[in-house]
Scaffold this motif. Structure first.
Motif, PDB file in Angstrom:
ATOM      1  N   UNK A   7      30.832  32.967   2.329  1.00 41.85           N
ATOM      2  CA  UNK A   7      31.183  34.000   1.345  1.00 41.85           C
ATOM      3  C   UNK A   7      30.736  33.618  -0.068  1.00 41.85           C
ATOM      4  N   UNK A   8      30.492  32.329  -0.303  1.00 40.05           N
ATOM      5  CA  UNK A   8      30.096  31.869  -1.637  1.00 40.05           C
ATOM      6  C   UNK A   8      28.595  31.677  -1.787  1.00 40.05           C
ATOM      7  N   UNK A   9      27.829  31.829  -0.701  1.00 42.34           N
ATOM      8  CA  UNK A   9      26.382  31.578  -0.738  1.00 42.34           C
ATOM      9  C   UNK A   9      25.662  32.683  -1.501  1.00 42.34           C
ATOM     10  N   UNK A  10      25.905  33.949  -1.159  1.00 43.21           N
ATOM     11  CA  UNK A  10      25.240  35.069  -1.832  1.00 43.21           C
ATOM     12  C   UNK A  10      25.972  35.384  -3.125  1.00 43.21           C
ATOM     13  N   UNK A  41      22.171  28.857   6.061  1.00 39.14           N
ATOM     14  CA  UNK A  41      23.383  29.397   5.436  1.00 39.14           C
ATOM     15  C   UNK A  41      23.141  30.803   4.900  1.00 39.14           C
ATOM     16  N   UNK A  42      21.996  31.026   4.275  1.00 37.41           N
ATOM     17  CA  UNK A  42      21.670  32.349   3.725  1.00 37.41           C
ATOM     18  C   UNK A  42      21.569  33.366   4.851  1.00 37.41           C
ATOM     19  N   UNK A  43      20.892  32.990   5.935  1.00 38.48           N
ATOM     20  CA  UNK A  43      20.751  33.889   7.086  1.00 38.48           C
ATOM     21  C   UNK A  43      22.116  34.255   7.658  1.00 38.48           C
ATOM     22  N   UNK A  44      22.969  33.263   7.853  1.00 32.38           N
ATOM     23  CA  UNK A  44      24.301  33.505   8.416  1.00 32.38           C
ATOM     24  C   UNK A  44      25.149  34.359   7.485  1.00 32.38           C
ATOM     25  N   UNK A  45      25.038  34.133   6.171  1.00 28.98           N
ATOM     26  CA  UNK A  45      25.827  34.893   5.204  1.00 28.98           C
ATOM     27  C   UNK A  45      25.428  36.362   5.181  1.00 28.98           C
ATOM     28  N   UNK A  46      24.122  36.644   5.208  1.00 28.23           N
ATOM     29  CA  UNK A  46      23.648  38.037   5.209  1.00 28.23           C
ATOM     30  C   UNK A  46      24.086  38.743   6.490  1.00 28.23           C
ATOM     31  N   UNK A  47      23.949  38.058   7.618  1.00 20.63           N
ATOM     32  CA  UNK A  47      24.348  38.662   8.893  1.00 20.63           C
ATOM     33  C   UNK A  47      25.848  38.916   8.937  1.00 20.63           C
ATOM     34  N   UNK A  54      18.748  39.264  10.790  1.00 20.59           N
ATOM     35  CA  UNK A  54      17.768  38.690   9.867  1.00 20.59           C
ATOM     36  C   UNK A  54      16.654  38.040  10.670  1.00 20.59           C
ATOM     37  N   UNK A  55      15.411  38.360  10.290  1.00 14.78           N
ATOM     38  CA  UNK A  55      14.251  37.774  10.957  1.00 14.78           C
ATOM     39  C   UNK A  55      13.896  36.421  10.355  1.00 14.78           C
ATOM     40  N   UNK A  56      13.770  36.369   9.010  1.00 21.73           N
ATOM     41  CA  UNK A  56      13.424  35.107   8.356  1.00 21.73           C
ATOM     42  C   UNK A  56      13.934  35.103   6.921  1.00 21.73           C
ATOM     43  N   UNK A  57      13.943  33.914   6.334  1.00 23.95           N
ATOM     44  CA  UNK A  57      14.389  33.733   4.951  1.00 23.95           C
ATOM     45  C   UNK A  57      13.388  32.851   4.232  1.00 23.95           C
TER      46      UNK A  57
END
Length: 100
Positions: A7-10, A41-47, A54-57
């Motif tokens: 929750x704090x990543x984005x 972490x970014x991928x998991x946060x967006x999902x 998410x395909x890629x970051x």
């Protein structure tokens, strides 16, 4: 990865002319993220937050600009942005406050 950390990543969506162009052309969304955030972490946060796949970051570190504060020179903080590619058929609509 615990949910509190995700929750704090984005921090915020990066909305600009360039971000809009990239979103239309490459089906990517740009976010301002925590400086110590990793790609998984970014991928998991967006999902988690937007309920999309998410395909890629891709990440980029943005250098803070040098600015004058009166007579003294100072600098804005460095920050990190993430280009998140969504799988075909997925989209995030910020106007409605979530996935569309």
């Amino acid at each position: 990865m615990n949910q509190q950390r995700l929750m704090q990543v984005l921090l915020a969506p990066q909305i600009s002319e360039k971000a809009t162009f990239v979103a239309d052309k490459n089906e990517q969304v740009i976010f301002r993220v925590a400086s110590d955030a990793t790609k998984p972490e970014i991928k998991a946060a967006v999902e988690l937050l937007f309920k999309v796949e998410v395909e890629s970051v891709q990440v980029a570190n943005v250098k803070g600009k040098q600015k004058r504060f009166g007579r003294a020179m100072g600098a804005r903080k460095n920050w990190k942005k993430a280009y998140v590619s969504l799988k075909p058929g997925q989209e995030i609509n910020f106007v409605d406050g979530g996935a569309a």
